[in-house]
Scaffold this active site. Structure first.
Site, short mmCIF file in Angstrom:
data_model
loop_
_atom_site.label_atom_id
_atom_site.label_comp_id
_atom_site.label_asym_id
_atom_site.label_seq_id
_atom_site.Cartn_x
_atom_site.Cartn_y
_atom_site.Cartn_z
N ASP A 192 0.87 -1.37 -0.15
CA ASP A 192 0.01 0.00 -0.03
C ASP A 192 0.97 1.26 0.01
O ASP A 192 2.23 1.14 0.16
CB ASP A 192 -0.91 -0.07 1.06
CG ASP A 192 -0.22 -0.05 2.70
OD1 ASP A 192 0.84 -0.41 2.67
OD2 ASP A 192 -0.88 0.38 3.51
N HIS A 506 1.26 -8.83 -3.78
CA HIS A 506 0.17 -7.62 -3.51
C HIS A 506 1.12 -6.41 -3.24
O HIS A 506 1.54 -6.11 -2.26
CB HIS A 506 -0.44 -7.75 -2.32
CG HIS A 506 -1.63 -6.95 -2.00
ND1 HIS A 506 -2.83 -7.16 -2.42
CD2 HIS A 506 -1.65 -6.06 -1.14
CE1 HIS A 506 -3.69 -6.19 -1.99
NE2 HIS A 506 -2.80 -5.29 -1.21
N ASP A 551 0.12 -17.37 -4.71
CA ASP A 551 0.98 -16.57 -5.31
C ASP A 551 -0.01 -15.67 -6.13
O ASP A 551 -0.08 -15.73 -7.29
CB ASP A 551 2.06 -16.90 -6.21
CG ASP A 551 2.71 -16.10 -6.95
OD1 ASP A 551 2.82 -14.96 -6.71
OD2 ASP A 551 3.43 -16.41 -7.87
N GLU A 560 1.79 -10.34 0.25
CA GLU A 560 2.19 -8.86 0.26
C GLU A 560 3.76 -8.60 0.53
O GLU A 560 4.45 -9.61 0.67
CB GLU A 560 1.24 -8.19 1.34
CG GLU A 560 1.37 -6.41 1.00
CD GLU A 560 0.48 -5.54 1.99
OE1 GLU A 560 -0.69 -6.17 2.19
OE2 GLU A 560 0.62 -4.51 1.88
O1 G3I Z 1 -1.94 -10.36 18.45
C1 G3I Z 1 -2.77 -11.48 18.07
C2 G3I Z 1 -2.39 -12.81 18.97
O2 G3I Z 1 -2.66 -12.54 20.37
C3 G3I Z 1 -2.84 -13.81 18.34
O3 G3I Z 1 -2.45 -15.06 19.07
C4 G3I Z 1 -2.54 -14.06 16.98
C5 G3I Z 1 -3.10 -15.08 16.20
O4 G3I Z 1 -4.50 -14.84 16.02
O5 G3I Z 1 -2.93 -12.92 16.29
C6 G3I Z 1 -2.51 -11.80 16.66
O6 G3I Z 1 -3.07 -10.52 15.83
C7 G3I Z 1 -2.27 -10.38 14.73
C8 G3I Z 1 -1.56 -9.18 14.35
O7 G3I Z 1 -1.12 -9.14 13.34
C9 G3I Z 1 -0.36 -9.30 15.40
O8 G3I Z 1 0.68 -10.20 14.87
C10 G3I Z 1 -3.46 -10.58 13.59
O9 G3I Z 1 -4.18 -11.98 13.72
C11 G3I Z 1 -2.91 -10.36 12.09
O10 G3I Z 1 -4.25 -10.23 11.21
C12 G3I Z 1 -2.03 -9.18 12.20
O11 G3I Z 1 -1.54 -8.95 10.78
C13 G3I Z 1 -1.12 -7.85 10.49
C14 G3I Z 1 -1.82 -7.02 9.36
O12 G3I Z 1 -1.32 -6.00 9.18
C15 G3I Z 1 -3.48 -6.73 9.70
O13 G3I Z 1 -3.52 -5.83 10.65
C16 G3I Z 1 0.44 -8.04 10.27
O14 G3I Z 1 1.00 -8.46 11.29
C17 G3I Z 1 0.81 -6.75 9.66
O15 G3I Z 1 2.22 -6.97 9.31
C18 G3I Z 1 -0.02 -6.25 8.55
O16 G3I Z 1 0.46 -4.95 8.06
C19 G3I Z 1 -0.01 -4.35 7.00
C20 G3I Z 1 -0.62 -2.91 7.20
O17 G3I Z 1 -1.56 -3.12 8.30
C21 G3I Z 1 -0.92 -2.32 6.27
N1 G3I Z 1 0.20 -2.14 5.01
C22 G3I Z 1 0.49 -3.49 4.91
C23 G3I Z 1 1.17 -4.28 5.98
C24 G3I Z 1 1.57 -5.84 5.50
O18 G3I Z 1 0.53 -6.40 5.03
O1 9MR Z 2 -3.92 -3.46 0.06
C1 9MR Z 2 -4.16 -3.25 1.45
C2 9MR Z 2 -2.65 -4.05 2.18
O2 9MR Z 2 -1.72 -3.16 2.18
C3 9MR Z 2 -3.15 -4.37 3.43
O3 9MR Z 2 -2.17 -5.13 4.13
C4 9MR Z 2 -4.59 -5.06 3.72
C5 9MR Z 2 -4.89 -5.50 5.23
O4 9MR Z 2 -5.17 -4.28 5.86
O5 9MR Z 2 -5.74 -4.44 2.97
C6 9MR Z 2 -5.23 -4.30 1.69
O6 9MR Z 2 -6.39 -3.71 1.19
C7 9MR Z 2 -7.41 -4.23 0.73
C8 9MR Z 2 -8.60 -3.95 1.81
O7 9MR Z 2 -8.11 -4.45 3.25
C9 9MR Z 2 -9.69 -4.79 1.54
N1 9MR Z 2 -10.29 -4.48 0.22
C10 9MR Z 2 -9.32 -4.79 -0.78
C11 9MR Z 2 -7.94 -3.90 -0.70
C12 9MR Z 2 -6.99 -4.25 -1.66
O8 9MR Z 2 -6.99 -5.65 -1.88
#
Ligand code: G3I
Ligand code: 9MR
Length: 745
Positions: A192, A506, A551, A560
């Site tokens: 993103d 992604h 993939d 991503e």
């Molecule tokens: O903290 C809980 C833990 O208590 C639990 O045991 C575990 C299993 O369910 O989940 C943990 O939470 C997770 C959290 O990351 C912390 O590790 C969530 O399930 C998981 O959905 C969450 O994922 C994060 C994701 O964003 C959604 O918020 C990823 O770590 C994080 O790398 C990712 O980062 C995104 C940014 O939001 C937006 N930009 C892209 C980036 C990479 O995808």
């Molecule tokens: O592109 C977004 C990515 O960087 C984030 O990790 C992800 C989870 O927050 O969300 C992606 O955006 C998606 C959104 O969450 C749901 N609708 C489609 C978006 C693009 O795939």
């Protein structure tokens, strides 16, 4: 690359399995067929393992053959079949570590297709490390990428962020909602186009630490960015691009730090300049942002202290920023971040803030030496874990370990060593017991699992640096191997590097451009059984942790890319290239007199006791041993012998060299190699110095002065057995390491 069709292009093997699945097969797809190994290659003295499917009735032997002539260069026996639960795969290990001759090879096992080609070579990871670092450049916000730096991935500038709005959640007296501020530069977080302090902090720190720990390697890692060729290593220029942005995320009024700079919603899957209609905001301050910022700025202040010419005043500015953010966090110790209702971009919410406090305290302590920060760290209560954006305590331990010998007297060095070793011992035990020989359990497969693998490797390497236990090095290598192809999918997860790599990450720039191949050098997130994107994607091939990967560009939860996943790859490649025996010995070419003087200035002691002499002596012997070299070592203080050892293969003659070299140090106060260089610079004969009797003095490298600050010369540390410049370099390396000082080599 244009948005992909639904046709999934996975690696050959998995593609087949998945094809069946999509065609309606009820069976879950299994691991990719064939021999699995690191598709990039190995350093000559590294551990080298491959996985062979345990087919019933198959042979138990393997051959390594040259890639071009198929000549057999090594034969071995496979290990016993072992199941690896995360992919429910039973495999046998082929250990071909004994093959050390540089070249291109394949593995052959009866009944299996030949393996991919791999290389063995002294510089196996330079190109990959350069690309992993260059990925940060490709994700720069607010700048056009010129063709001469970005090749086919050139693009116009997007998201200048010179006019962003203060979101109502971030409003303050001096900056009410709607205030326009500038927060330019920085890296896009991932696929993103938003910018988040949580992931920025760990990523920027990891790049700075990579340079701080392995300056020689990273000083020479040229990546062809606009700043390449300036007086500063590329890795620091790259880190500065993001530090610039981070600094602008601090409210000058109160020292608090905004959690993120984002749109209200995610951009479309287009190039940056096509995604600029949405207004951008700085969103709410948070405790985690202030602490991640403080830790990163304190680190920057230390690591960039030597770059005053390029960035005047930066060390002081970053330290002041760090201390203000720390103070703000102290006054707002429990302000977790939650997306306001109108904001749906990445949350990076984290309610456990102890680790952020510990990390910031540790970095501030190391940089300032103030005991109050050590007290705030309260290290006995801090465990060591594999770092992640929401669990940063491991970073505190890794910094403390690197600097352990220059911490104040109150710091508990034994505790530091035991925490780092304890984590590594746990990881190494998992590695040994794992059928895939990777330090990953099923539960470790989370969103961004490849970063868990790589950060695990990074922590193993911290312990290896402390105590040289070979298992830790080998386990770290294995974790890297996993990411580079020795995994159940048979994919190298770094775009553009390996026989089969992700084609549809992604990643908006990769999707929005006209180039078929994705932007190279990015680590894809990796298998993640939580499959949080399943509603937006075709079915995953399996629900098993190690096989939950698509993939496909839809798959932000498994495919991503992200800055905080690339940063440990940059670190680990440089660390392995430096620490793997044989590779560290990149023979020093030569030193100028100014460099030699700098070494003497840098490598001084606050005190020098018998214990220090023993530690340094043992360190010298250990360094020589891992490089397969034989040296004799002597350490004296005021004439008294504190350490002496002649390794196997040294001769009595070495003692005489030691005597004559150290005499020169005692007489001149300089290292014997400094005198060597001086005599040569003056056009003299090093073996016939006019004022020195050659029977008593030798102007050859290897003896180094022991200087105590405030006292002066108290003794010498002398090595003999190698060419003079190498003897000298060995002492300098040992002292750098012992004193936790950089920049002497
Ligand atoms: O903290 C809980 C833990 O208590 C639990 O045991 C575990 C299993 O369910 O989940 C943990 O939470 C997770 C959290 O990351 C912390 O590790 C969530 O399930 C998981 O959905 C969450 O994922 C994060 C994701 O964003 C959604 O918020 C990823 O770590 C994080 O790398 C990712 O980062 C995104 C940014 O939001 C937006 N930009 C892209 C980036 C990479 O995808
Ligand atoms: O592109 C977004 C990515 O960087 C984030 O990790 C992800 C989870 O927050 O969300 C992606 O955006 C998606 C959104 O969450 C749901 N609708 C489609 C978006 C693009 O795939």
């Amino acid at each position: 690359m244009r948005p992909p069709s639904l046709r999934l292009r996975l690696g050959l093997g998995l593609g087949l399995h998945l094809g069946l699945l999509l065609a309606g097969s009820a069976a879950a797809a299994g691991p990719a067929p064939g021999i699995k190994l690191n598709q990039i290659g190995y350093l000559p003295q590294a551990s080298k393992l491959a996985l062979v499917p345990a087919a019933p009735g198959a042979g138990a032997a393997f051959d390594v053959v040259t890639a071009d002539t198929a000549r057999v260069v090594l034969q071995g026996r496979l290990g016993g079949p072992t199941n690896w639960a995360p992919a429910d795969d039973t495999v046998r290990v082929a250990d071909f570590s004994a093959l050390r001759t540089p070249g291109r090879y394949r593995l052959r096992v009866a009944g299996q297709p030949e393996s991919d080609v791999f290389t063995i070579g002294a510089d196996s990871y330079r190109a990959l490390d350069g690309a992993a670092l260059k990925a940060f450049y490709f994700n720069r916000s607010g700048t056009a990428l010129a063709a001469r730096h970005a090749g086919p991935y050139a693009r116009p500038a997007g998201h200048p962020d010179d006019r962003v709005l203060v979101h109502p959640s971030a409003a303050s007296g001096t900056r009410p909602a709607g205030t326009v501020i500038a927060a330019a530069h920085g890296w896009y977080d991932a696929g993103d186009y938003n910018k988040y302090i949580a992931s920025s902090a760990i990523s920027t720190y990891t790049l700075l630490a990579a340079y701080e720990h392995f300056p020689q390697w990273f000083a020479k890692l040229e990546t062809g960015i606009p700043e390449s060729g300036d007086a500063v290593p590329d890795i620091l220029d790259e880190a500065m691009w993001n530090l610039d942005w981070m600094l602008a995320m601090q409210d000058p009024e109160d020292g608090g730090v905004y959690h993120k700079l984002t749109n209200l919603r995610f951009d479309a899957m287009v190039l940056p300049h096509e995604a600029m209609r949405e207004p951008r905001y700085v969103v709410a301050k948070s405790t985690a942002a202030a602490l991640g910022f403080a830790a990163t700025m304190a680190t920057a202040s230390r690591v960039l202290a030597g770059q005053e010419q390029r960035w005047p005043g930066l060390a002081a500015r970053t330290l002041a920023a760090a201390e203000r953010a720390w103070a703000w966090a102290g006054a707002h110790p429990a302000l977790p971040f939650k997306n306001p209702p109108d904001v749906v971009t990445g949350e990076y919410g984290d309610v456990h803030l102890d680790d952020e406090f510990a990390w910031a305290a540790a970095e501030l302590y190391i940089t300032t030496g103030k005991d109050s920060y050590y007290a705030a760290l309260a290290p006995e209560a801090v465990s060591a874990t594999v770092p992640a954006w929401d669990d940063v305590r491991g970073l505190a331990w890794m910094s403390l370990a690197h600097h352990r010998n220059r911490l104040g007297p109150g710091a508990d060095r034994a505790l530091i060593a035991s925490r780092v070793d304890g984590l590594a011992a746990r990881l190494a035990a998992e590695w040994r017991a794992s059928g895939y020989r990777v330090a990953m359990r099923g539960a470790d497969f989370v969103w961004g699992s490849n970063a868990v693998v790589l950060n695990g490797a990074m922590m193993l390497l911290q312990a290896y640096r402390l105590n040289g236990k070979r298992d830790y090095l080998d386990a770290a290598q294995s974790n890297l191997d996993f990411v580079l192809g020795r995994n159940p999918l048979g994919l190298s997860f770094v775009t553009g590097f390996g026989a089969r790599t992700p084609q549809h990450p992604h990643h908006r720039p990769s999707l929005g451009d006209a180039v078929a191949a994705p932007v190279p050098g990015f680590v894809a997130g990796g298998p993640n059984p939580l499959q949080q994107d399943r509603a937006e994607c075709p079915p995953y091939p399996s629900s098993l942790p190690g096989l939950s990967y698509l993939d496909h560009a839809c798959s932000y939860a498994s495919n991503e890319v992200a800055i905080n996943w690339n940063a440990p790859l940059v670190y680990v490649l440089g660390a392995l290239s430096t620490l793997t025996p044989g590779e560290a010995s990149m023979p020093p070419t030569d030193y100028s007199l100014a460099q030699l003087q700098r070494q003497e200035d840098l490598l001084q002691f606050d005190s020098f006791g018998n214990g220090a002499a023993l530690d340094i002596g043992l360190k010298l012997v250990a360094l020589a041993r891992v490089e397969g070299k034989a040296v004799a070592v002597e350490i004296r203080r005021n004439g008294m012998l504190l350490f002496a050892h002649g390794m196997d293969g040294t001769a009595p003659d070495h003692a005489d060299w030691i005597r004559r070299k150290s005499n020169l140090v005692n007489r001149t106060g300089h290292s014997s190699y400094y005198m060597h260089a001086q005599v040569k610079a003056d056009g003299g004969d090093i073996d016939a110095m006019p004022t020195f009797d050659a029977r008593e003095y030798a102007a050859h490298g290897g003896a180094f002065p022991v200087r105590v600050r405030g006292t002066g010369l108290v003794g010498s540390i002398t090595v003999s057995g190698l060419p003079g410049v190498e003897d000298h370099a060995l002492v300098v390396r040992a002292l750098q390491d012992y004193l936790g000082v950089n920049g002497a080599l």
